[in-house]
Design an enzyme around this catalytic site. Structure first.
Site, mmCIF file in Angstrom:
data_model
loop_
_atom_site.group_PDB
_atom_site.id
_atom_site.type_symbol
_atom_site.label_atom_id
_atom_site.label_comp_id
_atom_site.label_asym_id
_atom_site.label_seq_id
_atom_site.Cartn_x
_atom_site.Cartn_y
_atom_site.Cartn_z
ATOM 1 N N GLU A 1 38.967 30.373 44.097
ATOM 2 C CA GLU A 1 39.779 30.854 43.336
ATOM 3 C C GLU A 1 41.512 30.490 43.570
ATOM 4 O O GLU A 1 42.306 31.319 43.754
ATOM 5 C CB GLU A 1 39.962 32.387 43.002
ATOM 6 C CG GLU A 1 38.848 33.060 42.411
ATOM 7 C CD GLU A 1 38.566 34.289 41.756
ATOM 8 O OE1 GLU A 1 39.644 35.072 42.070
ATOM 9 O OE2 GLU A 1 37.463 34.611 41.085
ATOM 10 N N GLU B 1 30.582 33.201 40.864
ATOM 11 C CA GLU B 1 30.875 34.749 40.731
ATOM 12 C C GLU B 1 30.599 35.309 39.375
ATOM 13 O O GLU B 1 31.314 34.645 38.478
ATOM 14 C CB GLU B 1 32.320 35.037 41.202
ATOM 15 C CG GLU B 1 32.484 35.077 42.644
ATOM 16 C CD GLU B 1 33.957 35.351 43.145
ATOM 17 O OE1 GLU B 1 34.429 36.374 42.702
ATOM 18 O OE2 GLU B 1 34.342 34.954 44.197
HETATM 19 O O1 AHR Z 1 34.159 39.480 43.750
HETATM 20 C C1 AHR Z 1 35.449 40.354 44.100
HETATM 21 C C2 AHR Z 1 36.470 39.004 43.932
HETATM 22 O O2 AHR Z 1 36.531 38.655 42.752
HETATM 23 C C3 AHR Z 1 36.184 37.887 44.762
HETATM 24 O O3 AHR Z 1 36.826 38.131 46.168
HETATM 25 C C4 AHR Z 1 37.357 36.903 43.930
HETATM 26 O O4 AHR Z 1 36.811 35.669 44.275
HETATM 27 C C5 AHR Z 1 37.284 37.367 42.694
HETATM 28 O O5 AHR Z 1 38.598 37.666 42.052
#
Ligand code: AHR
Length: 489
Positions: A173, A295
């Site tokens: 991110e 994710e």
């Molecule tokens: O999964 C929780 C968080 O969500 C992670 O650390 C991040 O990459 C995303 O914003």
């Protein structure tokens, strides 16, 4: 009655087992408590990893595991997590409530966990607060077989042979918690860092660049344009929740409208992959670059979390359906999506496992993944559903969401009924008697908000589903809000 036809596709497409990957981060009670308790804990453990969770993860057949973050990755310095545990430094986990991270779980512990559960490691490197040298040295430490100082250090710390690191992420991110960068700036940094992010042994490490947040198509465009030839995968992050980011719906109760919104938001993954893929296709028509959804999953407002940990949420059949819908979407995009990692395996967000002291419970999401595992590395089949969509609370949802694959002479069909109150009957075409035997499992709940609790761990578990054999068709009935997996031979 909805009719379903299954047929071979014109060209053979394999559903990469890595689509069934998981993600663990130093966040809340995911690593500490959830996985790592330390070898002197009263909780039964194997070299510090709790035995109950280890066994459950082994049985889940996780193909690939991402670590150490998430946001934590861009604040993690790998040297903190090696060597004698009592000498490891204590750092502040700046992203997640500033708790003290004592680094008891580091590189060796993670890679030993991967070996123990049979998962490929996917390590995310630090771009935000790290350097190319730090990244390069981490990979040398893990993967070099010669007699460099770092390889010797690894041996001294107990690992003689170099590890294989299958995937390495260059930042997480980077548009947000990993550095607040513009795509142009990150693309340049990627070009630099990735030069040093290489394996030092024969086993190839695939490099994954930080990709877009949800529908940031500009990010994908710039990354593909400016650095696309230098990565094997580009990530995508998208979470599912009813409501807004600031005001998300709850994990354990909802209105019917929120249920439908959750299903619609899960299904949006199809649009996201389609649009990001279209951009990738213009730069990479051969589809060399993998779109890695590293994710995804539900992110609710926790109703009963209390002190159970940061981002701890409970899990119902609604979460299980979100799993099944996503896996169907990934399967439909198998040519481009060759890895995905749900967030996060234990005690955080859409967890497979919840723990409390020495107790452990398997969530509906765990059971859904396990049922869907039959599609891992199988050949995708075409499915034709006779009835398309239905309008529910302003959302266009499928009457029946279906996917099918074949492997080892068996056909596996998975079916999802997203309707919160109506059952669905489905007739699978069997003209010509292709199938003569079969079994089926269903994940459903009498009350959709039912959860597996530490007191009642089996409230939502897979049960056998009766197949009705008729001339030329096999009929199954799916109760409201349920998913089934059939094996036909
Ligand atoms: O999964 C929780 C968080 O969500 C992670 O650390 C991040 O990459 C995303 O914003």
């Amino acid at each position: 009655m909805i009719h379903l036809e299954i047929k071979q596709e014109t060209s053979e497409v394999k559903v990469a087992k890595e689509q069934f990957g998981q993600f663990v981060e130093h966040l809340g009670r995911c690593i500490y408590d959830g996985i790592w308790v330390g070898s002197d804990s009263p909780i039964p453990n194997e070299n510090g990893i709790r035995s109950d969770v280890l066994q459950a993860l082994q049985e889940l057949k996780i193909p690939v595991l991402r670590w150490p973050g998430g946001c934590f990755a861009d604040d993690y310095h790998w040297e903190d997590g090696i060597g004698p545990r009592e000498q490891r430094p204590r750092r502040v986990n700046r992203h997640w409530e500033r708790v003290v991270e004592d680094n008891q779980f580091g590189t060796h512990e993670f890679l030993e966990l991967c070996e123990a559960i049979g998962a490929k490691p996917y390590i995310c490197g630090n771009v935000g607060s790290g350097t190319p040298a730090e990244m390069s040295q981490w990979l040398e430490y893990m993967t070099y077989d010669g007699d460099s100082t770092l390889a010797e250090q690894r041996r001294k710390n107990g690992q003689d042979t170099p590890w294989r690191v299958d995937y390495f992420g260059v930042g997480n991110e980077s548009w947000g918690c990993g550095g607040n960068m513009t795509p142009e700036y990150y693309a340049m940094l990627y070009r630099l860092f990735s030069l040093y992010a290489m394996s030092f042994n024969e086993a190839r490490t695939e490099k994954i660049a930080c990709g877009a947040n949800v529908d940031d198509y500009h990010w994908t465009e710039v990354l593909m344009r400016d650095a696309g030839g230098l990565f094997d995968g580009l990530s995508l992050h998208n979470y599912t929740f009813p409501g807004t980011w600031q005001e998300k719906g709850f994990d354990t109760h909802w209105t019917e409208a929120e249920w439908c919104e959750t299903m619609a938001k899960a299904l949006r993954m199809d649009e996201l992959i389609t649009k990001h893929s279209e951009i990738m296709d213009t730069y990479d028509p051969q589809r060399r670059v993998n779109l890695v959804v590293d994710e995804w999953g539900t992110w609710f407002a926790p109703e009963n979390a209390g002190a159970k940990g940061l981002l701890y949420q409970e899990n119902t059949v609604r979460d299980a359906l979100v799993v099944a819908l996503h896996l169907h979407i990934f399967q439909r995009h198998a040519e481009r999506v060759r890895m995905a990692n749900i967030a996060q395996t234990v005690n955080v967000l859409q967890a497979m496992i919840l723990t409390q002291g020495d107790k452990m419970v398997l969530t509906p999401s765990y059971h859904m993944f396990k049922m869907m595992n039959v599609h891992q590395d199988a050949v995708r089949l075409g499915v034709k559903v006779s009835e398309g969509s239905q309008e529910l609370y302003g959302h266009t949802l499928p009457r029946l969401d279906a996917a099918a694959t074949t492997k080892d002479g068996k056909t596996h069909v998975s079916l999802v009924n997203v309707h919160p109150t109506a059952k669905v009957a489905c007739a699978i075409d069997n003209k010509g008697g292709t199938y003569s035997a079969g079994t089926a499992e269903i994940l459903a709940a009498e009350v959709l908000t039912a959860q597996n609790t530490f007191e009642q761990p089996d409230a939502v578990v897979p049960r056998n589903l009766a197949l009705q054999w008729h001339d030329h068709r096999i009929v199954v009935e799916l109760p409201p809000g349920s998913a089934a997996v059939l094996t036909l031979t």
